[in-house]
Scaffold this active site. Structure first.
Site, PDB file in Angstrom:
ATOM      1  N   HIS A  85       8.881  -3.232  -7.094  1.00  8.43           N
ATOM      2  CA  HIS A  85       8.059  -2.844  -8.347  1.00  8.43           C
ATOM      3  C   HIS A  85       9.271  -2.295  -9.383  1.00  8.43           C
ATOM      4  O   HIS A  85       8.948  -1.452 -10.241  1.00  8.43           O
ATOM      5  CB  HIS A  85       6.940  -2.141  -8.080  1.00  8.43           C
TER       6      HIS A  85
ATOM      7  N   GLU B  82       8.923  -6.791 -10.297  1.00  7.25           N
ATOM      8  CA  GLU B  82       7.870  -7.606  -9.913  1.00  7.25           C
ATOM      9  C   GLU B  82       7.934  -9.003 -10.337  1.00  7.25           C
ATOM     10  O   GLU B  82       8.367  -9.553 -11.481  1.00  7.25           O
ATOM     11  CB  GLU B  82       6.564  -7.133 -10.503  1.00  7.25           C
TER      12      GLU B  82
ATOM     13  N   SER C 130       5.845  -5.550  -0.982  1.00  5.02           N
ATOM     14  CA  SER C 130       5.906  -4.152  -1.489  1.00  5.02           C
ATOM     15  C   SER C 130       6.004  -2.924  -0.472  1.00  5.02           C
ATOM     16  O   SER C 130       7.373  -2.898   0.088  1.00  5.02           O
ATOM     17  CB  SER C 130       4.484  -3.823  -2.051  1.00  5.02           C
ATOM     18  N   ALA C 131       5.348  -2.276   0.229  1.00  2.00           N
ATOM     19  CA  ALA C 131       5.472  -1.527   1.226  1.00  2.00           C
ATOM     20  C   ALA C 131       6.000  -1.864   2.412  1.00  2.00           C
ATOM     21  O   ALA C 131       6.719  -1.650   3.159  1.00  2.00           O
ATOM     22  CB  ALA C 131       4.223  -0.508   1.583  1.00  2.00           C
TER      23      ALA C 131
ATOM     24  N   GLY D 194       1.091  -1.144   0.063  1.00  2.00           N
ATOM     25  CA  GLY D 194       0.166  -0.098  -0.004  1.00  2.00           C
ATOM     26  C   GLY D 194       0.810   1.229  -0.016  1.00  2.00           C
ATOM     27  O   GLY D 194       1.971   1.287  -0.653  1.00  2.00           O
TER      28      GLY D 194
END
Length: 243
Positions: free
Chosen positions: A162, A198, A125-126, A92
């Site tokens: 990413h 990714e 991700s985050a 997020g």
């Protein structure tokens, strides 16, 4: 003994094009958590709708054979971390995520559980960004202001999830991801940055780090030209600094 007991699975992205939530890395998650672990503590702070996020994560982990408790549903987040068998921090907005970790006093409790007690940590991700030294190399907009950009420091380098290679056919005149990371390294004493494409993930077990997944990674070290690395690469040399 900080760092020698750590077990981390740092994933670039939750969803890969053409697949479902965590589908591209579900085998690695099962191998990482094993058969004896029962429940995972989920940290949904990076998204605004925590209930919906927890529902998505719970359905996925239950399909893999694990119960899931979301930290936002507990009255005492610190106690939840102290009792957790494993921690999963989802993706997020990295600034929102880190600010909430600070606001709830969770930085040091998570560090202790992972680095000293050795419970498994999964980041996506985050959640991968905050596992590193700082969130300086996130792709996200600073929609809120954490008290510091310093993060959990479970590893002594930074990651850019990413990671995107430059598109030679693009007419876009903005900076490429590579240029932005090189700008970061124009500042003194900046740590290495691992650009995780990714579909890639980094498995850290104690003092060993191995690149997994399908897409490879690009490593940026201050003062050196970027280097390209395929899945299976041993990145243990990045762990030589004490977290």
């Amino acid at each position: 003994m900080g760092g020698h007991r750590r077990r981390l699975l740092l994933v670039s992205n939750s969803t890969l094009h053409g697949g479902g939530y965590l589908e591209h890395c579900q085998k690695q998650i099962q191998n990482f958590l094993g058969q004896n672990l029962r429940r995972v503590l989920f940290v949904p702070y990076a998204l605004h709708d925590r209930d919906a996020y927890a529902k998505t994560a719970r359905e996925k982990f239950e399909s893999l054979g694990y119960g899931l408790d979301s930290i936002h549903e507990t009255p005492d987040p610190v106690e939840a971390v102290r009792k957790a068998e494993a921690i999963f921090i989802g993706g997020g907005n990295t600034f929102r995520l880190l600010k909430t970790l600070y606001d709830n006093g969770l930085i040091q409790p998570i560090r202790k559980r992972v680095l000293e007690d050795g419970i498994p940590y999964i980041g996506s991700s985050a959640g991968t960004n905050v596992a590193t030294i700082s969130i300086n190399t996130t792709n996200d907009m600073p929609i809120v202001y954490p008290p510091s950009l310093l993060a959990l420091g479970l590893v002594p380098f930074n990651i850019n999830p990413h990671y995107l290679d430059p598109d030679v056919n693009s007419t876009h005149m903005g900076e490429t991801r590579e240029k932005r990371i090189l700008q970061y390294h124009e500042e003194p004493d900046t740590p290495p940055v691992l650009g995780l494409r990714e579909g890639s993930l980094l498995l850290v077990e104690g003092q060993k780090a191995t690149l997994q997944g399908k897409t490879g990674a690009r490593l940026f070290v201050r003062g050196n030209a970027p280097t390209e690395h395929e899945p299976g690469m041993d990145f243990s040399f990045l762990l030589t600094e004490k977290p």
